[in-house]
Design a protein around this motif. Structure first.
Motif, PDB file in Angstrom:
ATOM      1  N   LEU A 135     -12.048  14.416   7.252  1.00 20.20           N
ATOM      2  CA  LEU A 135     -11.463  15.330   6.256  1.00 20.20           C
ATOM      3  C   LEU A 135     -12.522  16.309   5.754  1.00 20.20           C
ATOM      4  O   LEU A 135     -12.271  17.511   5.647  1.00 20.20           O
ATOM      5  CB  LEU A 135     -10.871  14.532   5.092  1.00 20.20           C
ATOM      6  N   LYS A 136     -13.695  15.767   5.457  1.00 14.71           N
ATOM      7  CA  LYS A 136     -14.782  16.618   4.958  1.00 14.71           C
ATOM      8  C   LYS A 136     -15.153  17.687   5.988  1.00 14.71           C
ATOM      9  O   LYS A 136     -15.399  18.847   5.644  1.00 14.71           O
ATOM     10  CB  LYS A 136     -16.018  15.748   4.678  1.00 14.71           C
ATOM     11  N   ALA A 137     -15.161  17.291   7.257  1.00 10.85           N
ATOM     12  CA  ALA A 137     -15.542  18.221   8.327  1.00 10.85           C
ATOM     13  C   ALA A 137     -14.587  19.413   8.396  1.00 10.85           C
ATOM     14  O   ALA A 137     -14.982  20.498   8.814  1.00 10.85           O
ATOM     15  CB  ALA A 137     -15.583  17.488   9.665  1.00 10.85           C
ATOM     16  N   ILE A 138     -13.324  19.201   8.012  1.00 15.01           N
ATOM     17  CA  ILE A 138     -12.391  20.341   8.020  1.00 15.01           C
ATOM     18  C   ILE A 138     -12.125  20.821   6.584  1.00 15.01           C
ATOM     19  O   ILE A 138     -11.099  21.438   6.296  1.00 15.01           O
ATOM     20  CB  ILE A 138     -11.078  20.033   8.789  1.00 15.01           C
ATOM     21  N   LYS A 139     -13.072  20.492   5.724  1.00 12.59           N
ATOM     22  CA  LYS A 139     -13.087  21.022   4.352  1.00 12.59           C
ATOM     23  C   LYS A 139     -11.881  20.641   3.503  1.00 12.59           C
ATOM     24  O   LYS A 139     -11.335  21.446   2.758  1.00 12.59           O
ATOM     25  CB  LYS A 139     -13.287  22.547   4.377  1.00 12.59           C
ATOM     26  N   PHE A 140     -11.462  19.383   3.657  1.00 11.04           N
ATOM     27  CA  PHE A 140     -10.466  18.811   2.749  1.00 11.04           C
ATOM     28  C   PHE A 140     -11.145  17.730   1.922  1.00 11.04           C
ATOM     29  O   PHE A 140     -11.927  16.931   2.448  1.00 11.04           O
ATOM     30  CB  PHE A 140      -9.329  18.128   3.516  1.00 11.04           C
ATOM     31  N   LYS A 180       6.755  17.209  -0.220  1.00  5.50           N
ATOM     32  CA  LYS A 180       7.010  18.495   0.464  1.00  5.50           C
ATOM     33  C   LYS A 180       5.725  19.104   1.044  1.00  5.50           C
ATOM     34  O   LYS A 180       5.364  20.251   0.708  1.00  5.50           O
ATOM     35  CB  LYS A 180       7.645  19.513  -0.490  1.00  5.50           C
ATOM     36  N   PRO A 181       5.034  18.370   1.906  1.00 11.00           N
ATOM     37  CA  PRO A 181       3.812  18.942   2.494  1.00 11.00           C
ATOM     38  C   PRO A 181       4.177  20.090   3.432  1.00 11.00           C
ATOM     39  O   PRO A 181       5.319  20.199   3.886  1.00 11.00           O
ATOM     40  CB  PRO A 181       3.232  17.766   3.291  1.00 11.00           C
ATOM     41  N   LYS A 182       3.183  20.936   3.699  1.00 10.01           N
ATOM     42  CA  LYS A 182       3.397  22.037   4.660  1.00 10.01           C
ATOM     43  C   LYS A 182       3.058  21.555   6.079  1.00 10.01           C
ATOM     44  O   LYS A 182       3.567  22.086   7.049  1.00 10.01           O
ATOM     45  CB  LYS A 182       2.484  23.223   4.312  1.00 10.01           C
ATOM     46  N   VAL A 183       2.142  20.587   6.147  1.00 12.37           N
ATOM     47  CA  VAL A 183       1.729  20.051   7.451  1.00 12.37           C
ATOM     48  C   VAL A 183       1.492  18.539   7.353  1.00 12.37           C
ATOM     49  O   VAL A 183       1.055  18.029   6.314  1.00 12.37           O
ATOM     50  CB  VAL A 183       0.419  20.710   7.964  1.00 12.37           C
ATOM     51  N   ILE A 184       1.784  17.871   8.466  1.00 10.25           N
ATOM     52  CA  ILE A 184       1.561  16.416   8.541  1.00 10.25           C
ATOM     53  C   ILE A 184       0.693  16.137   9.760  1.00 10.25           C
ATOM     54  O   ILE A 184       0.908  16.715  10.830  1.00 10.25           O
ATOM     55  CB  ILE A 184       2.910  15.663   8.696  1.00 10.25           C
ATOM     56  N   VAL A 240       0.866  -1.194   0.000  1.00  2.40           N
ATOM     57  CA  VAL A 240       0.000   0.000   0.000  1.00  2.40           C
ATOM     58  C   VAL A 240       0.898   1.239   0.000  1.00  2.40           C
ATOM     59  O   VAL A 240       1.394   1.685   1.031  1.00  2.40           O
ATOM     60  CB  VAL A 240      -0.951  -0.031   1.230  1.00  2.40           C
ATOM     61  N   PHE A 241       1.087   1.781  -1.171  1.00  4.43           N
ATOM     62  CA  PHE A 241       2.020   2.878  -1.384  1.00  4.43           C
ATOM     63  C   PHE A 241       1.550   4.160  -0.710  1.00  4.43           C
ATOM     64  O   PHE A 241       2.308   4.865  -0.041  1.00  4.43           O
ATOM     65  CB  PHE A 241       2.151   3.108  -2.897  1.00  4.43           C
ATOM     66  N   GLY A 242       0.276   4.477  -0.911  1.00  5.80           N
ATOM     67  CA  GLY A 242      -0.269   5.761  -0.457  1.00  5.80           C
ATOM     68  C   GLY A 242      -1.127   6.288  -1.586  1.00  5.80           C
ATOM     69  O   GLY A 242      -1.047   5.798  -2.716  1.00  5.80           O
ATOM     70  N   VAL A 243      -1.952   7.282  -1.274  1.00 14.01           N
ATOM     71  CA  VAL A 243      -2.866   7.775  -2.287  1.00 14.01           C
ATOM     72  C   VAL A 243      -3.082   9.282  -2.115  1.00 14.01           C
ATOM     73  O   VAL A 243      -3.012   9.803  -1.006  1.00 14.01           O
ATOM     74  CB  VAL A 243      -4.218   7.019  -2.197  1.00 14.01           C
ATOM     75  N   GLY A 244      -3.329   9.950  -3.219  1.00 15.88           N
ATOM     76  CA  GLY A 244      -3.677  11.363  -3.140  1.00 15.88           C
ATOM     77  C   GLY A 244      -2.852  12.238  -4.044  1.00 15.88           C
ATOM     78  O   GLY A 244      -2.246  11.763  -5.013  1.00 15.88           O
ATOM     79  N   ASN A 245      -2.832  13.511  -3.694  1.00 14.31           N
ATOM     80  CA  ASN A 245      -2.198  14.532  -4.510  1.00 14.31           C
ATOM     81  C   ASN A 245      -0.682  14.540  -4.265  1.00 14.31           C
ATOM     82  O   ASN A 245      -0.248  14.782  -3.142  1.00 14.31           O
ATOM     83  CB  ASN A 245      -2.834  15.882  -4.105  1.00 14.31           C
ATOM     84  N   PRO A 246       0.121  14.298  -5.286  1.00 16.40           N
ATOM     85  CA  PRO A 246       1.575  14.291  -5.081  1.00 16.40           C
ATOM     86  C   PRO A 246       2.139  15.676  -4.740  1.00 16.40           C
ATOM     87  O   PRO A 246       3.286  15.784  -4.326  1.00 16.40           O
ATOM     88  CB  PRO A 246       2.139  13.781  -6.419  1.00 16.40           C
ATOM     89  N   ASP A 247       1.313  16.723  -4.905  1.00 16.64           N
ATOM     90  CA  ASP A 247       1.730  18.080  -4.518  1.00 16.64           C
ATOM     91  C   ASP A 247       0.962  18.573  -3.291  1.00 16.64           C
ATOM     92  O   ASP A 247       0.817  19.788  -3.079  1.00 16.64           O
ATOM     93  CB  ASP A 247       1.464  19.070  -5.674  1.00 16.64           C
ATOM     94  N   ALA A 248       0.462  17.633  -2.504  1.00 18.74           N
ATOM     95  CA  ALA A 248      -0.406  18.003  -1.385  1.00 18.74           C
ATOM     96  C   ALA A 248       0.290  18.910  -0.374  1.00 18.74           C
ATOM     97  O   ALA A 248       1.481  18.734  -0.094  1.00 18.74           O
ATOM     98  CB  ALA A 248      -0.885  16.738  -0.679  1.00 18.74           C
ATOM     99  N   ASN A 249      -0.461  19.839   0.186  1.00 14.97           N
ATOM    100  CA  ASN A 249       0.043  20.647   1.304  1.00 14.97           C
ATOM    101  C   ASN A 249      -0.107  19.895   2.618  1.00 14.97           C
ATOM    102  O   ASN A 249       0.606  20.158   3.568  1.00 14.97           O
ATOM    103  CB  ASN A 249      -0.737  21.963   1.400  1.00 14.97           C
ATOM    104  N   ALA A 250      -1.087  18.992   2.662  1.00 20.58           N
ATOM    105  CA  ALA A 250      -1.350  18.246   3.895  1.00 20.58           C
ATOM    106  C   ALA A 250      -1.156  16.755   3.654  1.00 20.58           C
ATOM    107  O   ALA A 250      -1.659  16.198   2.682  1.00 20.58           O
ATOM    108  CB  ALA A 250      -2.775  18.508   4.375  1.00 20.58           C
ATOM    109  N   ARG A 264     -10.597  14.196  -0.050  1.00 23.55           N
ATOM    110  CA  ARG A 264      -9.625  13.107   0.096  1.00 23.55           C
ATOM    111  C   ARG A 264      -8.548  13.203  -0.994  1.00 23.55           C
ATOM    112  O   ARG A 264      -7.390  12.912  -0.757  1.00 23.55           O
ATOM    113  CB  ARG A 264     -10.370  11.760   0.029  1.00 23.55           C
ATOM    114  N   GLU A 265      -8.953  13.646  -2.195  1.00 22.04           N
ATOM    115  CA  GLU A 265      -8.033  13.709  -3.336  1.00 22.04           C
ATOM    116  C   GLU A 265      -7.023  14.847  -3.215  1.00 22.04           C
ATOM    117  O   GLU A 265      -6.025  14.877  -3.926  1.00 22.04           O
ATOM    118  CB  GLU A 265      -8.808  13.917  -4.651  1.00 22.04           C
ATOM    119  N   GLU A 266      -7.321  15.779  -2.308  1.00 26.18           N
ATOM    120  CA  GLU A 266      -6.493  16.983  -2.190  1.00 26.18           C
ATOM    121  C   GLU A 266      -5.268  16.743  -1.298  1.00 26.18           C
ATOM    122  O   GLU A 266      -4.240  17.384  -1.447  1.00 26.18           O
ATOM    123  CB  GLU A 266      -7.419  18.044  -1.567  1.00 26.18           C
TER     124      GLU A 266
END
Ligand code: URA
Length: 180
Positions: free
Chosen positions: A61-66, A107-111, A21-31, A68-70
């Motif tokens: 994620l939805k509750a904090i307005k993210f 290079k996310p801004k937050v983890i 399971v590599f991971g999923v989502g935006n390769p340029d994600a901030n989060a 999943r794809e972002e």
């Protein structure tokens, strides 16, 4: 890197996994969100957080307005430990270079670490979840927070309030650092 992990035989989990399971989502994600290890559903589908805990994570994620794809979602371990046992320290040590490489590339801004094991693994600290929650740490130069694992929230819904406080703080930190 995907191929590297797919064919990884650095620990015994390669003998029992169905899919890595590599991971999923935006390769340029901030989060970036980091869990512990794939469970049975993730091992079948090759994607993190697709089971019951994953559905709850989507709601959080939805509750904090993210969307999943972002964001980008990954785990400390890329392969499922048999019977969902806790990852061994040796497995974490062997697998974490992949995660560090993902952090370096995205290079996310937050983890946000999900649960004690993800927090301890990434922060390299033997702290309790209570000690980690609410604080902002730094990992590889990235601001990092820790909250409950969604599976723990399914078992103890009374922890949801604390998680809500954590994720709101996480969203605020994200917005401050990205200017959004
Ligand atoms: N729990 C995790 O920590 N990660 C997953 O991908 C699924 C469940």
């Amino acid at each position: 890197m995907f191929t590297l992990i797919k064919d990884c035989t650095k620990c015994d989990l390669c003998k029992t996994r169905n899919k890595f399971v590599f991971g999923v989502g935006n390769p340029d994600a901030n989060a970036m969100l980091i869990g512990e290890a794939p469970g049975a559903d993730e091992d079948k589908q090759g994607e993190p957080f697709v089971g019951r805990a994953g559905k709850l994570l989507n709601d959080i994620l939805k509750a904090i307005k993210f969307e999943r794809e972002e964001v980008f979602i990954a785990n400390i371990l890329k392969c499922r430990p048999p019977s969902n046992r806790d990852p061994l320290p040796s497995e974490m040590e062997t697998c974490m270079p992949y995660l560090y490489k993902q952090i370096e590339l995205i290079k996310p801004k937050v983890i946000l670490c999900l649960g004690r094991i993800a927090g301890q693994g990434l922060l390299q600290k033997k702290m309790s979840l209570t000690q980690m929650r609410g604080n902002v740490f730094e990992v590889e130069g990235v601001k990092t927070m820790v909250t409950y694992h969604p599976a723990a929230l399914l078992r103890n819904p009374n922890w949801k309030k604390g998680c809500w406080e954590d994720v709101q703080k996480f969203r605020k930190l994200h917005d401050e650092l990205t200017g959004k």
